[in-house]
Each structure stands twice: as structure tokens, then as C-alpha cells.
Scaffold this motif. Structure first.
Motif, PDB file in Angstrom:
ATOM      1  N   THR A 121      -4.768  15.650  12.401  1.00 47.85           N
ATOM      2  CA  THR A 121      -5.979  16.297  11.899  1.00 47.85           C
ATOM      3  C   THR A 121      -5.713  17.379  10.854  1.00 47.85           C
ATOM      4  O   THR A 121      -6.656  18.005  10.365  1.00 47.85           O
ATOM      5  N   ALA A 122      -4.457  17.582  10.503  1.00 44.38           N
ATOM      6  CA  ALA A 122      -4.101  18.697   9.615  1.00 44.38           C
ATOM      7  C   ALA A 122      -3.957  18.284   8.157  1.00 44.38           C
ATOM      8  O   ALA A 122      -3.454  19.051   7.343  1.00 44.38           O
ATOM      9  N   GLY A 123      -4.412  17.083   7.808  1.00 49.42           N
ATOM     10  CA  GLY A 123      -4.211  16.592   6.446  1.00 49.42           C
ATOM     11  C   GLY A 123      -4.789  17.488   5.378  1.00 49.42           C
ATOM     12  O   GLY A 123      -4.164  17.725   4.337  1.00 49.42           O
ATOM     13  N   GLN A 124      -5.995  18.025   5.611  1.00 48.16           N
ATOM     14  CA  GLN A 124      -6.629  18.877   4.609  1.00 48.16           C
ATOM     15  C   GLN A 124      -5.836  20.164   4.392  1.00 48.16           C
ATOM     16  O   GLN A 124      -5.598  20.582   3.253  1.00 48.16           O
ATOM     17  N   VAL A 125      -5.409  20.802   5.471  1.00 51.70           N
ATOM     18  CA  VAL A 125      -4.637  22.041   5.352  1.00 51.70           C
ATOM     19  C   VAL A 125      -3.266  21.755   4.729  1.00 51.70           C
ATOM     20  O   VAL A 125      -2.802  22.504   3.860  1.00 51.70           O
ATOM     21  N   PHE A 126      -2.623  20.660   5.157  1.00 55.71           N
ATOM     22  CA  PHE A 126      -1.313  20.315   4.591  1.00 55.71           C
ATOM     23  C   PHE A 126      -1.437  20.116   3.087  1.00 55.71           C
ATOM     24  O   PHE A 126      -0.620  20.643   2.308  1.00 55.71           O
ATOM     25  N   ASP A 127      -2.429  19.361   2.645  1.00 52.92           N
ATOM     26  CA  ASP A 127      -2.595  19.124   1.214  1.00 52.92           C
ATOM     27  C   ASP A 127      -2.916  20.411   0.467  1.00 52.92           C
ATOM     28  O   ASP A 127      -2.480  20.599  -0.677  1.00 52.92           O
ATOM     29  N   THR A 128      -3.675  21.290   1.093  1.00 59.43           N
ATOM     30  CA  THR A 128      -3.982  22.570   0.440  1.00 59.43           C
ATOM     31  C   THR A 128      -2.707  23.379   0.229  1.00 59.43           C
ATOM     32  O   THR A 128      -2.486  23.950  -0.851  1.00 59.43           O
ATOM     33  N   PHE A 129      -1.848  23.443   1.238  1.00 58.55           N
ATOM     34  CA  PHE A 129      -0.565  24.131   1.088  1.00 58.55           C
ATOM     35  C   PHE A 129       0.301  23.454   0.029  1.00 58.55           C
ATOM     36  O   PHE A 129       0.956  24.125  -0.780  1.00 58.55           O
ATOM     37  N   ASP A 130       0.318  22.122   0.052  1.00 63.84           N
ATOM     38  CA  ASP A 130       1.163  21.392  -0.893  1.00 63.84           C
ATOM     39  C   ASP A 130       0.693  21.634  -2.326  1.00 63.84           C
ATOM     40  O   ASP A 130       1.501  21.877  -3.236  1.00 63.84           O
ATOM     41  N   PHE A 131      -0.591  21.573  -2.550  1.00 62.10           N
ATOM     42  CA  PHE A 131      -1.169  21.870  -3.857  1.00 62.10           C
ATOM     43  C   PHE A 131      -0.857  23.305  -4.271  1.00 62.10           C
ATOM     44  O   PHE A 131      -0.504  23.583  -5.428  1.00 62.10           O
ATOM     45  N   HIS A 132      -0.991  24.211  -3.337  1.00 62.90           N
ATOM     46  CA  HIS A 132      -0.702  25.642  -3.523  1.00 62.90           C
ATOM     47  C   HIS A 132       0.729  25.824  -4.044  1.00 62.90           C
ATOM     48  O   HIS A 132       0.974  26.553  -5.010  1.00 62.90           O
ATOM     49  N   ALA A 133       1.675  25.149  -3.402  1.00 66.88           N
ATOM     50  CA  ALA A 133       3.081  25.263  -3.788  1.00 66.88           C
ATOM     51  C   ALA A 133       3.367  24.549  -5.098  1.00 66.88           C
ATOM     52  O   ALA A 133       4.067  25.078  -5.975  1.00 66.88           O
ATOM     53  N   GLU A 134       2.831  23.347  -5.256  1.00 70.14           N
ATOM     54  CA  GLU A 134       3.122  22.585  -6.474  1.00 70.14           C
ATOM     55  C   GLU A 134       2.506  23.243  -7.703  1.00 70.14           C
ATOM     56  O   GLU A 134       3.047  23.120  -8.808  1.00 70.14           O
ATOM     57  N   THR A 135       1.410  23.957  -7.524  1.00 68.65           N
ATOM     58  CA  THR A 135       0.848  24.714  -8.642  1.00 68.65           C
ATOM     59  C   THR A 135       1.844  25.743  -9.135  1.00 68.65           C
ATOM     60  O   THR A 135       2.057  25.904 -10.346  1.00 68.65           O
ATOM     61  N   MET A 136       2.488  26.448  -8.215  1.00 73.33           N
ATOM     62  CA  MET A 136       3.456  27.460  -8.615  1.00 73.33           C
ATOM     63  C   MET A 136       4.683  26.811  -9.264  1.00 73.33           C
ATOM     64  O   MET A 136       5.195  27.312 -10.270  1.00 73.33           O
ATOM     65  N   ALA A 137       5.145  25.705  -8.699  1.00 70.00           N
ATOM     66  CA  ALA A 137       6.281  25.003  -9.301  1.00 70.00           C
ATOM     67  C   ALA A 137       5.919  24.496 -10.698  1.00 70.00           C
ATOM     68  O   ALA A 137       6.746  24.538 -11.625  1.00 70.00           O
ATOM     69  N   TYR A 138       4.686  24.027 -10.858  1.00 65.01           N
ATOM     70  CA  TYR A 138       4.241  23.563 -12.175  1.00 65.01           C
ATOM     71  C   TYR A 138       4.257  24.705 -13.187  1.00 65.01           C
ATOM     72  O   TYR A 138       4.657  24.532 -14.349  1.00 65.01           O
ATOM     73  N   ASN A 139       3.817  25.888 -12.760  1.00 69.37           N
ATOM     74  CA  ASN A 139       3.842  27.041 -13.665  1.00 69.37           C
ATOM     75  C   ASN A 139       5.258  27.339 -14.140  1.00 69.37           C
ATOM     76  O   ASN A 139       5.488  27.600 -15.323  1.00 69.37           O
ATOM     77  N   VAL A 140       6.210  27.323 -13.217  1.00 70.95           N
ATOM     78  CA  VAL A 140       7.606  27.576 -13.600  1.00 70.95           C
ATOM     79  C   VAL A 140       8.059  26.541 -14.628  1.00 70.95           C
ATOM     80  O   VAL A 140       8.643  26.882 -15.667  1.00 70.95           O
ATOM     81  N   ALA A 141       7.801  25.263 -14.342  1.00 71.55           N
ATOM     82  CA  ALA A 141       8.224  24.202 -15.257  1.00 71.55           C
ATOM     83  C   ALA A 141       7.534  24.332 -16.617  1.00 71.55           C
ATOM     84  O   ALA A 141       8.155  24.104 -17.666  1.00 71.55           O
ATOM     85  N   TYR A 142       6.273  24.703 -16.599  1.00 74.11           N
ATOM     86  CA  TYR A 142       5.496  24.850 -17.838  1.00 74.11           C
ATOM     87  C   TYR A 142       6.142  25.893 -18.757  1.00 74.11           C
ATOM     88  O   TYR A 142       6.341  25.655 -19.962  1.00 74.11           O
ATOM     89  N   PHE A 143       6.476  27.040 -18.204  1.00 72.58           N
ATOM     90  CA  PHE A 143       7.032  28.105 -19.038  1.00 72.58           C
ATOM     91  C   PHE A 143       8.496  27.829 -19.410  1.00 72.58           C
ATOM     92  O   PHE A 143       8.944  28.244 -20.482  1.00 72.58           O
ATOM     93  N   CYS A 144       9.225  27.142 -18.551  1.00 72.39           N
ATOM     94  CA  CYS A 144      10.589  26.758 -18.923  1.00 72.39           C
ATOM     95  C   CYS A 144      10.580  25.809 -20.119  1.00 72.39           C
ATOM     96  O   CYS A 144      11.444  25.888 -21.006  1.00 72.39           O
ATOM     97  N   LYS A 145       9.616  24.910 -20.137  1.00 78.07           N
ATOM     98  CA  LYS A 145       9.502  23.992 -21.278  1.00 78.07           C
ATOM     99  C   LYS A 145       9.230  24.757 -22.568  1.00 78.07           C
ATOM    100  O   LYS A 145       9.784  24.434 -23.634  1.00 78.07           O
ATOM    101  N   ILE A 146       8.406  25.794 -22.484  1.00 77.47           N
ATOM    102  CA  ILE A 146       8.123  26.616 -23.663  1.00 77.47           C
ATOM    103  C   ILE A 146       9.404  27.285 -24.164  1.00 77.47           C
ATOM    104  O   ILE A 146       9.663  27.355 -25.374  1.00 77.47           O
ATOM    105  N   VAL A 147      10.226  27.789 -23.237  1.00 78.82           N
ATOM    106  CA  VAL A 147      11.490  28.413 -23.629  1.00 78.82           C
ATOM    107  C   VAL A 147      12.350  27.426 -24.407  1.00 78.82           C
ATOM    108  O   VAL A 147      12.913  27.756 -25.460  1.00 78.82           O
ATOM    109  N   LYS A 148      12.449  26.214 -23.899  1.00 76.89           N
ATOM    110  CA  LYS A 148      13.285  25.203 -24.560  1.00 76.89           C
ATOM    111  C   LYS A 148      12.713  24.809 -25.919  1.00 76.89           C
ATOM    112  O   LYS A 148      13.452  24.685 -26.905  1.00 76.89           O
TER     113      LYS A 148
END
Length: 656
Positions: free
Chosen positions: A264-291
Motif C-alpha cells: 500500500t506504500a506505492g504512492q509514498v515510495f514514488d513521492t520519495f523517489d521523485f523527491h530524490a531524483e529531482t535533486m540528482a537531476y539538478n546536480v546533473a543539470y548543473f554539471c552539464k553546464i560546467v562541461k
């Protein structure tokens, strides 16, 4: 004056030619079985110095100790990095108006470093949170609380991301067309709470900004391949679809000391996963700009992957496995474990063997307190007015210089044995300003050249630990239950043998060489993990599986029936199991921390005593400081004074 003329000449040439003169090329390459720092095609010592309150006299001390790599802080915004402590900004902010940038802080830092050390190579740590004036103009980019108030940057905002990226690009172009380009080798992209890509919040996390929900629904479409049926199965909600899906409650306001029900925890799990992947995406986004902005000549790195220490994943560190696929990322970093007492292993916050497996360099932030550690309120009262934090507890150093030396040697020894680097983080200045402490830092620089890094397969760890970075998604206590499992890291550091730490996602990528495999914090096994247990035990390995309640131990030849053991282990119990598995044990458990690898053996102890150090082969055992051979043997009786660290260099003696 000569230095000023040289800068002026360089600036003129840069303006005429459009390129910087003598700009170095920094990169991470595989070297002797581990990612390593290279500058202009040559291996370079991966040990740096940083201070929030950089001063020329401390830069001079580091240069005299042989350190020529520096990190300097810079900030787009005008607010303190810690959104709960009350501290102010450490530097003038860069982003002062629309298309208006103030680089005076960078100029001052570069000039101070270069006047102290003309050989300096610099990595800039740039904090990308928006300034208050810009946020006021664009309130839709801020985190929105339930009462309608705003609370710092919303890291889901595409407008913030795009505009911060534009300002970052402008800063890099300015740097590369300045006199400082010949000393610049990298950009450490930073953001969020304490610069570590953690979400800003106080007691409970909220962000009711509409951009968050919009981004979540887009993310769900990708995750479930536009299949409403797949979404409904995962969430156990027969009526949900991509137009009506809402975010789960990850505020932490309501807690229970239990694991969430996987059905029954699918909604909360996905919310956490999205939460984390958003932050990882931000890191990757700015690293690409550096390169892109540097034509690939600058290193790019960040803090991320704190799953082995930060058990409350509301902070956003649960997508390291995703970030490691980023081709624009060169290195990752974290501080060391904050159980800052003598006699414990201060492990990095992440599964660094996975980081290295994916070709990324690990750089530890050694913000080690010493007997001469200063207080921010004394060094910079304008930054830490009365009532702010950073005054007690972990901010206090040991009382003696002997223990301070031991802690720095432990930091150095861990980096040497496990093939990574780091920076000596002199947060407020003066923390390492003592001859004995500077000698430790100097020794690291000397060892880099005196004892070239070497992979020695015979000293590779025979224990592999796999951890689930998403474990906290299922923890309804918001970290307490997860922390109980991760507490095993302290026993691992004192079990008398080294270990490799991987992410769960790398089970299929790790070498098949280990005699003990620990699946740590896997609430439920996947089919491939059940297969691993069967194949590993058939091959003679022992497998431990720690779920949320206890540990199951599978012995060789018995991959289906397990003995039950406690959730938490002590070092002696682990050492006993290693003996049964025929893992080479360098020490019997007596409370010592042990690091071994790449020609190094390091022993750290709080209480001291005598120990028999056993090596996996006959070797010349060398005192690295003097270069003298202590013994030629496969074992050595060693005396360890209380609160001390001993380093040994070992060179295998091969029979003819």
C-alpha cells in the motif's frame, strides 16, 4: 607589483585572443584500478585545502606543506547556507541584479591564494540557491508552506534551474576569460541546505508549489510508460490516473515506528523517489553546464549520496544510482561520519565502491576538529550573531594535540588505503595551524610521490556490503529504523578486515570474488538477489541478509536455509564469521579501526594496547615517514598508544 603586471598582461592577451593563456585541463581517469585526478595529463595529488574564512597566512601554511589544490566558496544568493541555524552568508553574493553580477568575492579569494601560492590550482564551490531579491520577483520559484509563506528555493522549479544555470554559465565564461583561468581546474556545484543538495525545511517538509505537482505527474508518466493500469497496480488505487495523482505525505509530521506496507506504500515510495531524483537531476543539470561552458576542461563535482549516514530521506539523498550514470559528473563528496570520537571509523556517507565502479572520483570533506579548532562566533561574529549554532557538541575538538594528530592520520590513512582523495576543511580558519597537524598534511603530499598509488589484488577486500539507498522510503519513523540498520557501519570498521561498500543496484556489476556478502537493509529480496544467495553459497561464500527485523545467515552450500541472528552486529561477532569464511583478518577484534589496501595498512585505536598484525603475504613492512623497514614478515607485533593512528607501507616479497 610584478604579479599585478602579469595579471594585466594576461588579461590583455585574453581579450585579444578570446581564450585564457595556459588554462589547465583537469580530468578524472582510471589509474591503478581506481579513478584518479589528472591535471594536464599527469597524476595530481587529490588533497586540497578549504576554509569558509580563507586567510593568506593559512594558505601559506598549506603551500609550505606541499598542498597546491584549493577550494574556495562562492554564492549566487545572499542568505546563509544553513536555513535553520541563523548564520549569515560567508561572501558577497554574485547575482546582484538582472544581468548584473558581482565577482569581487572571487577576485579577493583568488588574489589572496595566488599571493600565498602562485602554483595554486582552484576548484570553486558555487552555491546556486537564488538571492532573496530574485525570489521576491519570482515567488513561483520558492518552496510554498501550508500557511502560504515562502521558504527558500523550490528545487522543482524549472525557472530557478534555468536562470541559475544562466548565471553559472556567465560566471564560468568570466572566469575563463580572466587572469585566473590558468589556476582554475573545476566547479563544485552546490545547492540547498548546507550546500549539500538537501531540501530546506525545519521540522516538517512541505512544498505546495504547483510546479512540484506538475513535475511529479510528468515523472509518473515516464516511470509507468503512460500506463494508468501500471500506476494503479503500483499504488493499489483503482481510480488514480496521471491527471489526478497527488503527492504522498512525506512531511514527517506523523510518524510510526514501523516499516511501511509494501502493498500500500506505492504512492509514498514514488513521492520519495521523485523527491530524490529531482535533486540528482539538478546536480546533473548543473554539471552539464560546467562541461559545456568550459569545453570540457573543468572538473565538475558535487555533494550527494548520503544514504549511509543520513537516514531521513526527506533531505533528498536517495538517487545516487541515477546520478552515477551522469557522464558530466567527475567526482562526488561528503563529510565523514559525524560520530566524531576517537576509536571509531568515520566512513564516508556513500557507497564509495559504487562511486568508483562508475568511474567517479570520491573526495572526502575532512572537516576534522582539532585541539586548536576555533569558533565561528569568535572568528566572524558578523556571520554568526548571538543565538546562532556551531558552538558545542560536534563543533568542539579534542583536548590534546596527540589525539588531534591521530584523527588527521586516520583521515589520511583511509584515503590512502581505499584510493580516494579529499580536502582538509579548515572551516573557520586555524584548525590545522600547528606544526604537528601540518606535518600530517605534508606527509600526505609526500606519500603521493614517495609511494605511488598501486593496486595490490592480494589486499583487495574479501567482504562486500550492499546497501539499499531507498530503504528510508519505507521507514514510517522517518529515519529511526533505518538508522538502526546503518549502525552496523561501526562494527564493520572494527571487524579486523576491510570491506567494499556498494549500492544495491550494483549487485550485478560487482566482481564475483567475495567470501562474505552482506545484503544490508533489504526489506524484501528481488529474484536476482535470491539467485545471488544460491550461487554465492554454492561457490563457497557466506551471505548475510539483514531485513528490517533480523539477519539471516546463509552458509556455504546452504542457500535456502538460514540461521537467524540479530539486526545489529558487533565487531567480534563479525570477526568470528570472517574466520569461518576464511577471510583474511589483519587483526583480532580489540576495538581498533583497520584500513587496508593499495599497499597501506592503517590501525587506529582509542584505548591503545598490543596487537598482532597479520598480512596476507610476506612483505617489507615500512615506516612511511622515515622509509625504514620495520620487518620482513607476514606478521608484526605492534604497540598502539591510546588515541593514536599507525600507518604502515607494505611491499610484497615474492619468492623467486
Amino acid at each position: 607589483m610584478k604579479h599585478s603586471y602579469h595579471i594585466l598582461f594576461t588579461v590583455l592577451l585574453t581579450c585579444i585572443t578570446g581564450i585564457a593563456i595556459g588554462q589547465p585541463h583537469a580530468e578524472v581517469r582510471e589509474y591503478e584500478g581506481a579513478p584518479a585526478l589528472f591535471i594536464n595529463g599527469e597524476p595530481y595529488p587529490p588533497y586540497a585545502y578549504m576554509s569558509y574564512l580563507g586567510e593568506k597566512k593559512y594558505y601559506k601554511e598549506m603551500a609550505a606543506a606541499g598542498v597546491h589544490l584549493y577550494n574556495i566558496p562562492a554564492y549566487l544568493g545572499d542568505r546563509g547556507i544553513n536555513s535553520t541555524s541563523g548564520i549569515k552568508a560567508f561572501r558577497p553574493h554574485i547575482w546582484v541584479g538582472e544581468n548584473e553580477f558581482d565577482y569581487s568575492g572571487l577576485i579577493k579569494d583568488f588574489d589572496e591564494i595566488l599571493s600565498a601560492d602562485p602554483e595554486a590550482m582552484v576548484i570553486i564551490r558555487i552555491h546556486l540557491d537564488a538571492p532573496a531579491w530574485w525570489e521576491a520577483l519570482h515567488p513561483g520559484t520558492a518552496c510554498m508552506l501550508p500557511d502560504g509563506s515562502l521558504y527558500r528555493t523550490s528545487f522543482y522549479s524549472p525557472l530557478w534551474r534555468a536562470e541559475a544555470g544562466r548565471v553559472l554559465t556567465a560566471m564560468i565564461h568570466w572566469l575563463l576569460h580572466s587572469a585566473y583561468a590558468r589556476n582554475l581546474i573545476g566547479i563544485h556545484v552546490a545547492g540547498g541546505f548546507t550546500e549539500e543538495w538537501m531540501y530546506h525545511f525545519r521540522d516538517a517538509f512541505y512544498d505546495e508549489n504547483p510546479v512540484r505537482l506538475k513535475a511529479f505527474r510528468q515523472w509518473l508518466r515516464v516511470r509507468y510508460h503512460n500506463s494508468n493500469a501500471a500506476l494503479r497496480r503500483a499504488w493499489a488505487q483503482p481510480a488514480v490516473d496521471f491527471e489526478t495523482a497527488t503527492l504522498g505525505d512525506i512531511s514527517g509530521k506523523h510518524r510510526k515506528a514501523e516499516w511501511r506496507d509494501a502493498d500500500t506504500a506505492g504512492q509514498v515510495f514514488d513521492t520519495f523517489d521523485f523527491h530524490a531524483e529531482t535533486m540528482a537531476y539538478n546536480v546533473a543539470y548543473f554539471c552539464k553546464i560546467v562541461k559545456q561552458a568550459s569545453a570540457g576542461k573543468l572538473l565538475s563535482g558535487a555533494f550527494y549520496g548520503y544514504h549511509f549516514f543520513v537516514s531521513d530521506l526527506r533531505r533528498g539523498h536517495g538517487a545516487l544510482s541515477t546520478l552515477l550514470r551522469c557522464k558530466d559528473l567527475d567526482y562526488l563528496s561528503s563529510p565523514n561520519d559525524y560520530n566524531r570520537v576517537s576509536g571509531e571509523d568515520w566512513a564516508p556517507f556513500a557507497a564509495i565502491k559504487s562511486v568508483q565502479l562508475h568511474g567517479k572520483l570520491w573526495l572526502a570533506e575532512n572537516d576534522t576538529r582539532t585541539a586548536v579548532t576555533t569558533m565561528l562566533r569568535d572568528r566572524a561574529p558578523h556571520v554568526a550573531p548571538p543565538g546562532t549554532a556551531y558552538t558545542d557538541g560536534v563543533w568542539l575538538g579534542p583536548k590534546t594535540m596527540e589525539e588531534s594528530v591521530a584523527l588527521l592520520r586516520k583521515n589520511l590513512g583511509r584515503m590512502l588505503a581505499y584510493g580516494y582523495g579529499g580536502w582538509w576543511f579548515d572551516m573557520w580558519g586555524g584548525w590545522f595551524s600547528h606544526p604537528q597537524l601540518l606535518d600530517v598534511i605534508k606527509s600526505g603530499q609526500e606519500y603521493f610521490y614517495k609511494y605511488p598509488d598501486k593496486h595490490i589484488p592480494e589486499t583487495d577486500p574479501q567482504v562486500a556490503v550492499f546497501v539499499d539507498e531507498k530503504l528510508g522510503f519505507m521507514d514510517a519513523s522517518f529515519g529511526s529504523l533505518t538508522g538502526n540498520i546503518l549502525h552496523n557501519r561501526y562494527a564493520l570498521g572494527k571487524m579486523g578486515a576491510p570491506y567494499d561498500l556498494y549500492l544495491r543496484e550494483d549487485i550485478g556489476n560487482a566482481p564475483q570474488k567475495y567470501r562474505v556478502i552482506w545484503l544490508l537493509g533489504f526489506l524484501k529480496l528481488k529474484p536476482q538477489e535470491e539467485t545471488l544467495i544460491a550461487s554465492a553459497t554454492r561457490g563457497g561464500a557466506w551471505v548475510l541478509w539483514t531485513d528490517g527485523y533480523n539477519t539471516k545467515v546463509y552458509s556455504p552450500g546452504n542457500g535456502t536455509t538460514a540461521a537467524e541472528r540479530p539486526l545489529q552486529w558487533d565487531a567480534r561477532a563479525l570477526n568470528d564469521l570472517l574466520g569461518k569464511a576464511k577471510v583474511h583478518r589483519y587483526l583480532q577484534p580489540g576495538g581498533e579501526v583497520l584500513y587496508a589496501g593499495r599497499g597501506w595498512v592503517v590501525v587506529h585505536s582509542a584505548k591503545g594496547g598490543d596487537q598482532l598484525l597479520r598480512l596476507p603475504f610476506k612483505a617489507r613492512i615500512i615506516d612511511p615517514q622515515s622509509g625504514k623497514v620495520i620487518a620482513e614478515s607476514n606478521q608484526l607485533e605492534i604497540g598502539i598508544p591510546p588515541n593514536s593512528t599507525r600507518l604502515f607501507r607494505i611491499k610484497q616479497i615474492r619468492s623467486r
